[in-house]
Design a protein around this motif. Structure first.
Motif, PDB file in Angstrom:
ATOM      1  N   GLU A  51       0.897  -1.379   0.029  1.00  0.00           N
ATOM      2  CA  GLU A  51       0.160   0.133   0.120  1.00  0.00           C
ATOM      3  C   GLU A  51       0.895   1.205  -0.177  1.00  0.00           C
ATOM      4  N   TYR A 116      -2.574  -6.232  -5.062  1.00  0.00           N
ATOM      5  CA  TYR A 116      -3.620  -5.112  -5.188  1.00  0.00           C
ATOM      6  C   TYR A 116      -4.710  -5.489  -4.122  1.00  0.00           C
ATOM      7  N   SER A 117      -5.043  -6.871  -4.473  1.00  0.00           N
ATOM      8  CA  SER A 117      -6.376  -7.270  -3.893  1.00  0.00           C
ATOM      9  C   SER A 117      -6.416  -7.458  -2.321  1.00  0.00           C
ATOM     10  N   ARG A 120      -7.355  -3.506  -1.739  1.00  0.00           N
ATOM     11  CA  ARG A 120      -8.130  -2.736  -2.323  1.00  0.00           C
ATOM     12  C   ARG A 120      -9.411  -2.532  -1.547  1.00  0.00           C
ATOM     13  N   LEU A 123      -9.773   0.828   0.017  1.00  0.00           N
ATOM     14  CA  LEU A 123      -9.679   2.008  -0.566  1.00  0.00           C
ATOM     15  C   LEU A 123     -11.186   2.535  -0.667  1.00  0.00           C
ATOM     16  N   SER A 127     -10.668   6.859  -5.912  1.00  0.00           N
ATOM     17  CA  SER A 127     -10.273   6.390  -7.239  1.00  0.00           C
ATOM     18  C   SER A 127      -9.418   7.700  -7.835  1.00  0.00           C
ATOM     19  N   ILE A 251      -5.775  -5.375 -12.198  1.00  0.00           N
ATOM     20  CA  ILE A 251      -6.891  -5.667 -11.847  1.00  0.00           C
ATOM     21  C   ILE A 251      -7.831  -6.202 -12.942  1.00  0.00           C
ATOM     22  N   THR A 257     -12.740   1.558  -8.561  1.00  0.00           N
ATOM     23  CA  THR A 257     -13.335   1.642  -7.038  1.00  0.00           C
ATOM     24  C   THR A 257     -14.252   2.972  -7.066  1.00  0.00           C
TER      25      THR A 257
END
Length: 285
Positions: A51, A116-117, A120, A123, A127, A251, A257
């Motif tokens: 992150e 990333y997952s 995510r 978040l 975006s 992604i 997002t």
């Protein structure tokens, strides 16, 4: 025997050097750059190691965009005011800034889909789509879209900045006005129009640019302007392309997002042409 004068001289030099390194009274490097605020502005919300990369990538991009806006606005004003040399330097800098933004995607692409997952969900709905600086850049370069005001309605101060860029003539609009001031036949409907509407291709504008490009020595400043605009759009296309490929790599085809279609939305942006006549005239030369 040691020379006492030499000792005194050495001690004086040491004192002077120590004084130079004492920043308790004078402004230091960190003070000038406000590094405490900048380097303490990263606040990861997840336990994910990656992150920090995601935050720093986007924060540095916003800083580059701040400089880009500074240069685009100043160049637009310079062209409108007739100080072309200043504008050319600023526009050249904009292209170099975009190169930095393009290369930054290579760093973010080191984040894999599982990495990333892992972050995510933290978040929420935030975006890059909501970046008001990016929207000001798009509007300043002529890609106007009233729907893009809505993501900023929650902040009156940000909305005011985005709306100002939306309602003002773009960099290309003032460039066409310069062509007209130099005696080129630019259609009147391109010199005074509703600046909130996206720019559309004009045969008359292409003819004016063709006159410039067919005799660059006669129209040297305008020729340089055309090439500076071409450089900017060239770099902007690369920026968009690296954006969409990085998002697809990380992604896939998940929705963004912020609620956009993700890759599908970004691919549509690849089709936007900011300065259409400057690109089309090359076929006619």
């Amino acid at each position: 025997m040691q020379d006492p004068n030499n000792n005194a001289s050495t001690e004086s030099i040491v004192r002077d050097e120590k004084a130079k390194l004492d920043f308790s009274k004078d402004m230091s490097y960190g003070d000038y750059l406000h590094l405490d605020e900048i380097l303490n502005a990263q606040h990861p919300l997840s336990p994910a190691h990656d992150e920090m990369l995601f935050i720093v990538q986007h924060q540095t991009s916003e800083l580059w965009m701040k400089l880009m806006l500074h240069e685009v606005r100043a160049a637009t004003n310079a062209i409108a005011g007739g100080t072309r040399a200043d504008a050319f330097k600023m526009l050249a800098r904009v292209s170099r800034i975009m190169e930095q933004l393009v290369s930054a995607w290579s760093v973010l692409s080191t984040m894999t889909p599982p990495e990333y997952s892992a972050m995510r969900p933290y978040l929420a709905n935030s975006s890059g789509f909501q970046s008001y600086q990016y929207r000001c850049i798009e509007f300043s370069l002529g890609n106007k879209n009233a729907a893009m005001l809505k993501p900023h309605e929650h902040r009156d101060d940000l909305l005011a900045q985005v709306r100002a860029a939306y309602e003002a003539p773009s960099l290309y609009d003032v460039s066409l006005q310069l062509l007209a001031r130099e005696g080129l036949d630019v259609p009147a409907d391109r010199l005074q129009r509703d600046w909130t509407q996206p720019y559309e291709y004009s045969e008359g504008v292409e003819a004016a640019w063709l006159e410039v490009y067919r005799d660059p020595h006669k129209h040297w400043d305008l020729y340089q302007l055309g090439e500076k605009l071409t450089d900017i759009e060239d770099a902007f296309r690369l920026w968009r392309f690296r954006h969409v490929t990085t998002v697809e790599r990380v992604i896939g085809f998940k929705r963004g997002t912020g609620g956009t279609g993700g890759v599908s939305y970004l691919r549509k942006m690849l089709e936007v042409v900011l300065f259409p006549e400057i690109w089309r005239l090359r076929t006619a030369l």
